[in-house]
Design a protein around this motif. Structure first.
Motif, PDB file in Angstrom:
ATOM      1  N   MET A 160      77.920  -9.034 -39.998  1.00 21.24           N
ATOM      2  CA  MET A 160      76.557  -9.402 -39.625  1.00 21.24           C
ATOM      3  C   MET A 160      76.410 -10.901 -39.410  1.00 21.24           C
ATOM      4  SD  MET A 160      72.940  -8.555 -41.584  1.00 21.24           S
ATOM      5  CE  MET A 160      73.410  -6.910 -42.036  1.00 21.24           C
ATOM      6  N   ALA A 161      75.586 -11.244 -38.446  1.00 23.31           N
ATOM      7  CA  ALA A 161      75.322 -12.646 -38.117  1.00 23.31           C
ATOM      8  C   ALA A 161      74.552 -13.356 -39.230  1.00 23.31           C
ATOM      9  CB  ALA A 161      74.528 -12.735 -36.814  1.00 23.31           C
ATOM     10  N   HIS A 162      74.774 -14.645 -39.299  1.00 27.69           N
ATOM     11  CA  HIS A 162      73.999 -15.579 -40.132  1.00 27.69           C
ATOM     12  C   HIS A 162      73.817 -15.106 -41.577  1.00 27.69           C
ATOM     13  CE1 HIS A 162      71.861 -19.291 -40.299  1.00 27.69           C
ATOM     14  NE2 HIS A 162      70.770 -18.736 -40.769  1.00 27.69           N
ATOM     15  N   HIS A 163      74.915 -14.599 -42.148  1.00 28.34           N
ATOM     16  CA  HIS A 163      74.946 -14.225 -43.573  1.00 28.34           C
ATOM     17  C   HIS A 163      73.884 -13.203 -43.950  1.00 28.34           C
ATOM     18  CE1 HIS A 163      77.692 -17.584 -44.014  1.00 28.34           C
ATOM     19  NE2 HIS A 163      76.801 -18.337 -43.389  1.00 28.34           N
TER      20      HIS A 163
ATOM     21  N   ALA B 225      78.753 -11.515 -45.100  1.00 29.40           N
ATOM     22  CA  ALA B 225      79.462 -12.591 -45.792  1.00 29.40           C
ATOM     23  C   ALA B 225      78.437 -13.508 -46.440  1.00 29.40           C
ATOM     24  CB  ALA B 225      80.329 -13.367 -44.793  1.00 29.40           C
ATOM     25  N   VAL B 226      78.266 -13.345 -47.739  1.00 28.46           N
ATOM     26  CA  VAL B 226      77.262 -14.121 -48.460  1.00 28.46           C
ATOM     27  C   VAL B 226      77.684 -14.254 -49.926  1.00 28.46           C
ATOM     28  CG1 VAL B 226      75.852 -12.087 -48.970  1.00 28.46           C
ATOM     29  CG2 VAL B 226      74.769 -14.317 -48.904  1.00 28.46           C
ATOM     30  N   GLY B 227      77.370 -15.396 -50.480  1.00 28.44           N
ATOM     31  CA  GLY B 227      77.684 -15.612 -51.885  1.00 28.44           C
ATOM     32  C   GLY B 227      76.639 -14.997 -52.802  1.00 28.44           C
ATOM     33  N   GLU B 228      77.082 -14.486 -53.917  1.00 30.27           N
ATOM     34  CA  GLU B 228      76.162 -13.906 -54.886  1.00 30.27           C
ATOM     35  C   GLU B 228      75.218 -14.980 -55.422  1.00 30.27           C
ATOM     36  OE1 GLU B 228      76.275 -11.455 -59.103  1.00 30.27           O
ATOM     37  OE2 GLU B 228      78.141 -12.062 -58.159  1.00 30.27           O
ATOM     38  N   GLY B 229      73.947 -14.647 -55.537  1.00 31.65           N
ATOM     39  CA  GLY B 229      72.970 -15.569 -56.087  1.00 31.65           C
ATOM     40  C   GLY B 229      72.648 -16.743 -55.186  1.00 31.65           C
TER      41      GLY B 229
ATOM     42  N   GLY C 224      68.337 -16.055 -50.345  1.00 32.85           N
ATOM     43  CA  GLY C 224      67.895 -14.667 -50.451  1.00 32.85           C
ATOM     44  C   GLY C 224      68.626 -13.734 -49.504  1.00 32.85           C
ATOM     45  N   HIS C 225      69.808 -14.157 -49.050  1.00 28.37           N
ATOM     46  CA  HIS C 225      70.590 -13.306 -48.154  1.00 28.37           C
ATOM     47  C   HIS C 225      71.395 -12.310 -48.982  1.00 28.37           C
ATOM     48  CE1 HIS C 225      70.721 -16.887 -45.113  1.00 28.37           C
ATOM     49  NE2 HIS C 225      69.543 -16.320 -45.145  1.00 28.37           N
TER      50      HIS C 225
ATOM     51  N   PRO D 118      66.407  -7.943 -46.923  1.00 26.98           N
ATOM     52  CA  PRO D 118      66.187  -6.497 -46.847  1.00 26.98           C
ATOM     53  C   PRO D 118      65.980  -6.006 -45.407  1.00 26.98           C
ATOM     54  CG  PRO D 118      64.972  -7.407 -48.691  1.00 26.98           C
ATOM     55  CD  PRO D 118      65.528  -8.584 -47.910  1.00 26.98           C
ATOM     56  N   SER D 119      65.293  -6.795 -44.573  1.00 33.67           N
ATOM     57  CA  SER D 119      65.057  -6.377 -43.194  1.00 33.67           C
ATOM     58  C   SER D 119      66.363  -6.297 -42.403  1.00 33.67           C
ATOM     59  CB  SER D 119      64.077  -7.319 -42.497  1.00 33.67           C
ATOM     60  OG  SER D 119      64.598  -8.648 -42.466  1.00 33.67           O
ATOM     61  N   ALA D 120      67.311  -7.188 -42.676  1.00 37.73           N
ATOM     62  CA  ALA D 120      68.605  -7.166 -41.997  1.00 37.73           C
ATOM     63  C   ALA D 120      69.411  -5.941 -42.425  1.00 37.73           C
ATOM     64  CB  ALA D 120      69.384  -8.446 -42.273  1.00 37.73           C
ATOM     65  N   LEU D 121      69.362  -5.632 -43.703  1.00 40.21           N
ATOM     66  CA  LEU D 121      70.071  -4.454 -44.198  1.00 40.21           C
ATOM     67  C   LEU D 121      69.479  -3.175 -43.595  1.00 40.21           C
ATOM     68  CD1 LEU D 121      70.536  -5.452 -47.938  1.00 40.21           C
ATOM     69  CD2 LEU D 121      72.244  -5.526 -46.094  1.00 40.21           C
ATOM     70  N   THR D 122      68.173  -3.135 -43.497  1.00 41.21           N
ATOM     71  CA  THR D 122      67.503  -1.975 -42.880  1.00 41.21           C
ATOM     72  C   THR D 122      67.875  -1.871 -41.411  1.00 41.21           C
ATOM     73  OG1 THR D 122      65.659  -2.093 -44.426  1.00 41.21           O
ATOM     74  CG2 THR D 122      65.260  -0.944 -42.339  1.00 41.21           C
ATOM     75  N   LEU D 123      67.870  -2.990 -40.702  1.00 37.83           N
ATOM     76  CA  LEU D 123      68.200  -3.006 -39.273  1.00 37.83           C
ATOM     77  C   LEU D 123      69.581  -2.421 -39.038  1.00 37.83           C
ATOM     78  CD1 LEU D 123      67.779  -3.880 -36.312  1.00 37.83           C
ATOM     79  CD2 LEU D 123      68.704  -6.117 -36.972  1.00 37.83           C
ATOM     80  N   TYR D 124      70.564  -2.893 -39.751  1.00 34.65           N
ATOM     81  CA  TYR D 124      71.926  -2.423 -39.531  1.00 34.65           C
ATOM     82  C   TYR D 124      72.195  -1.084 -40.209  1.00 34.65           C
ATOM     83  CZ  TYR D 124      73.620  -6.438 -36.962  1.00 34.65           C
ATOM     84  OH  TYR D 124      73.837  -7.386 -35.992  1.00 34.65           O
TER      85      TYR D 124
END
Length: 125
Positions: A80-83, A104-108, A112-113, A116-122
């Motif tokens: 996914m784009a932009h973390h 690709a995002v670091g925990e914490g 806030g990546h 939720p909207s990105a996860l729903t989209l994909y």
């Protein structure tokens, strides 16, 4: 590297999808560093991956327009784009498809990546 550059590394074939040479010459402003991020198609005999880099909305829209002329098909995995930020191009998500989406995002992280909207989209489809 710019769009169209391609090669192989071992069993992996790779092709740069974005940025185009034109985009490199025209994108300006604070988000240009992200919007000119390299997006790549990686392919083996068993797996096709599209990694969308750190593209924000303008870069994602540019890539989406480019994929109209040169579509990528049979994508198994999308990074996914932009973390996984909320700033996602819906039509690009549809165009690349993918059976599995990685973020690709670091925990914490402080942003806030993934959003939720990105996860729903994909998660659609």
């Amino acid at each position: 590297p710019t769009a169209g550059t391609s090669g192989t590394s071992g069993a992996v074939r790779w092709r740069v999808l974005w940025p185009t040479a034109q985009a490199v010459g025209t994108f300006r402003g604070p988000s240009a560093v992200n919007d000119l991020s390299v997006a790549v198609h990686l392919s083996t005999s068993a797996l096709d991956v599209v990694a969308l880099g750190d593209l924000e909305v303008d870069g994602q829209a540019g890539l989406r327009r480019r994929l109209r002329a040169e579509p990528v098909e049979g994508i198994d995995v999308v990074v996914m784009a932009h973390h996984g930020s909320a700033r996602q191009d819906t039509a690009l998500a549809t165009a690349v498809g993918g059976r599995l989406v990685l973020v690709a995002v670091g925990e914490g992280n402080d942003y806030g990546h993934p959003a939720p909207s990105a996860l729903t989209l994909y998660g659609r489809g």
